[in-house]
Scaffold this motif. Structure first.
Motif, PDB file in Angstrom:
ATOM      1  N   ALA A   1       9.086   8.411  -5.728  1.00 32.21           N
ATOM      2  CA  ALA A   1       7.379   9.781  -6.731  1.00 32.21           C
ATOM      3  C   ALA A   1       6.239   9.170  -6.518  1.00 32.21           C
ATOM      4  CB  ALA A   1       8.096  10.191  -7.492  1.00 32.21           C
ATOM      5  N   ALA A   2       6.418   8.071  -6.840  1.00 30.98           N
ATOM      6  CA  ALA A   2       5.529   6.909  -7.030  1.00 30.98           C
ATOM      7  C   ALA A   2       5.308   6.300  -5.372  1.00 30.98           C
ATOM      8  CB  ALA A   2       5.231   5.468  -7.837  1.00 30.98           C
ATOM      9  N   LEU A   3       6.009   5.984  -4.645  1.00 33.65           N
ATOM     10  CA  LEU A   3       5.925   5.826  -2.980  1.00 33.65           C
ATOM     11  C   LEU A   3       5.120   6.742  -2.593  1.00 33.65           C
ATOM     12  CD1 LEU A   3       6.305   3.841  -0.896  1.00 33.65           C
ATOM     13  CD2 LEU A   3       8.004   4.954  -0.356  1.00 33.65           C
ATOM     14  N   LYS A   4       6.089   8.162  -2.448  1.00 30.08           N
ATOM     15  CA  LYS A   4       4.907   9.780  -2.473  1.00 30.08           C
ATOM     16  C   LYS A   4       3.787   9.158  -2.712  1.00 30.08           C
ATOM     17  CE  LYS A   4       4.964  13.614  -0.258  1.00 30.08           C
ATOM     18  NZ  LYS A   4       3.861  14.220  -0.828  1.00 30.08           N
ATOM     19  N   ARG A   5       3.050   9.713  -3.951  1.00 29.04           N
ATOM     20  CA  ARG A   5       1.896   9.196  -4.150  1.00 29.04           C
ATOM     21  C   ARG A   5       0.924   8.328  -3.498  1.00 29.04           C
ATOM     22  NH1 ARG A   5       0.018   9.019 -10.286  1.00 29.04           N
ATOM     23  NH2 ARG A   5       0.821  10.663 -10.642  1.00 29.04           N
ATOM     24  N   ALA A   6       1.967   6.947  -3.303  1.00 22.19           N
ATOM     25  CA  ALA A   6       1.194   6.017  -2.812  1.00 22.19           C
ATOM     26  C   ALA A   6       0.861   6.632  -0.989  1.00 22.19           C
ATOM     27  CB  ALA A   6       1.997   4.833  -3.054  1.00 22.19           C
ATOM     28  N   SER A   7       1.652   6.625  -0.537  1.00 27.11           N
ATOM     29  CA  SER A   7       1.478   7.684   0.748  1.00 27.11           C
ATOM     30  C   SER A   7       0.516   8.399   1.572  1.00 27.11           C
ATOM     31  CB  SER A   7       2.605   7.732   1.302  1.00 27.11           C
ATOM     32  OG  SER A   7       3.496   8.642   0.894  1.00 27.11           O
ATOM     33  N   ASP A   8       0.387   9.140   0.381  1.00 32.44           N
ATOM     34  CA  ASP A   8      -0.430  10.121   0.804  1.00 32.44           C
ATOM     35  C   ASP A   8      -1.796   9.600   0.647  1.00 32.44           C
ATOM     36  OD1 ASP A   8       1.455  12.228   0.684  1.00 32.44           O
ATOM     37  OD2 ASP A   8       1.296  12.967  -1.340  1.00 32.44           O
ATOM     38  N   ASP A   9      -2.126   8.452  -0.318  1.00 33.34           N
ATOM     39  CA  ASP A   9      -3.422   7.641  -0.433  1.00 33.34           C
ATOM     40  C   ASP A   9      -3.193   7.074   0.123  1.00 33.34           C
ATOM     41  OD1 ASP A   9      -5.185   6.247  -1.316  1.00 33.34           O
ATOM     42  OD2 ASP A   9      -4.676   5.116  -2.631  1.00 33.34           O
ATOM     43  N   LEU A  10      -2.940   5.973   1.607  1.00 30.83           N
ATOM     44  CA  LEU A  10      -2.575   5.314   2.019  1.00 30.83           C
ATOM     45  C   LEU A  10      -2.837   6.440   3.736  1.00 30.83           C
ATOM     46  CD1 LEU A  10      -2.837   2.397   3.720  1.00 30.83           C
ATOM     47  CD2 LEU A  10       0.064   2.766   3.402  1.00 30.83           C
TER      48      LEU A  10
END
Length: 229
Positions: free
Chosen positions: A63-72
């Motif tokens: 879930a944290a990775l999904k937020r980070a991937s959207d940001d990136l």
């Protein structure tokens, strides 16, 4: 006067809070080194309550990775105004802003963290690469890229990833220099491909036609001329 009574969070609000806490911890240390107990403590709740919202650390990591991937992925979004070299340089600055802010987490993600082998994690990584690929093609005003152009763009995205990982390992090269170098790398990859393909030659000429004398692509040309002489 404050009574000190805490407001009860809703389910989704609590989930988002835990994702933010986990992302912050994963950004400062490898996810392997962060425990559920630490996440719970940072969020001000109990360990069992974390498991109420997420089945385990893997699901919270994803879930944290999904937020980070959207940001990136959003770092590659850039207005289509001005010369391409300047646009790519702004993209690389935002990209390295992300790498700088999320160093350990970025490194663990690309080199393999607790979610290695997870289809969800791999799909998120691929989604960032695809978003970057689509954005670069849009800047080139190409909808149906020939094989050589696809090779150039995807190779450059991979190069940006590996460059960022090497930079994180000691930061021995000034970040600003690497940002410019990666823009130069894009031009160099395109130029080599143009030497073998007429479509790439036409594309490169169209790109360079709009480049100013003080732009990064012109700077690369001047450096190469100096080397040749």
């Amino acid at each position: 006067m404050s009574t000190g009574v805490r407001r009860r969070m809703g389910v989704e609000e609590r989930r988002q809070q835990l994702i933010g806490v986990a992302l912050d911890l994963f950004s400062r240390r490898s996810p392997d080194e962060v425990s559920i107990d630490e996440i719970a403590s940072a969020a001000g709740i109990s360990r069992p309550l974390v498991y109420h919202y997420f089945p385990g650390k893997l699901s919270l990591y994803e879930a944290a990775l999904k937020r980070a991937s959207d940001d990136l992925a959003s770092r590659f979004v850039e207005p289509h105004d001005g010369p391409l070299g300047a646009r790519l340089l702004r993209v690389m600055r935002r990209y390295f802003d992300f790498v700088d802010e999320h160093g350990p987490g970025f490194s663990a993600l690309m080199r393999g963290g607790p979610a290695v082998g997870s289809s969800t994690t791999n799909a998120l990584i691929d989604s960032v690469r695809q978003a970057a690929y689509v954005q670069i093609l849009s800047h080139l005003r190409v909808q149906d890229p020939p094989a050589r152009l696809e090779l150039v763009v995807r190779s450059w995205i991979s190069l940006a990833e590996s460059t960022a990982l090497i930079w994180l390992d000691g930061r021995r090269i000034p970040r600003a220099e690497l940002e410019v170098q990666l823009v130069h790398d894009f031009a160099a990859l395109a130029a080599v491909s143009a030497a073998y393909d007429e479509e790439m030659t036409a594309l490169l000429r169209r790109i360079l036609k709009d480049e100013p004398a003080d732009g990064p692509f012109s700077d690369l040309a001047a450096r190469l001329i100096t080397l040749a002489s």
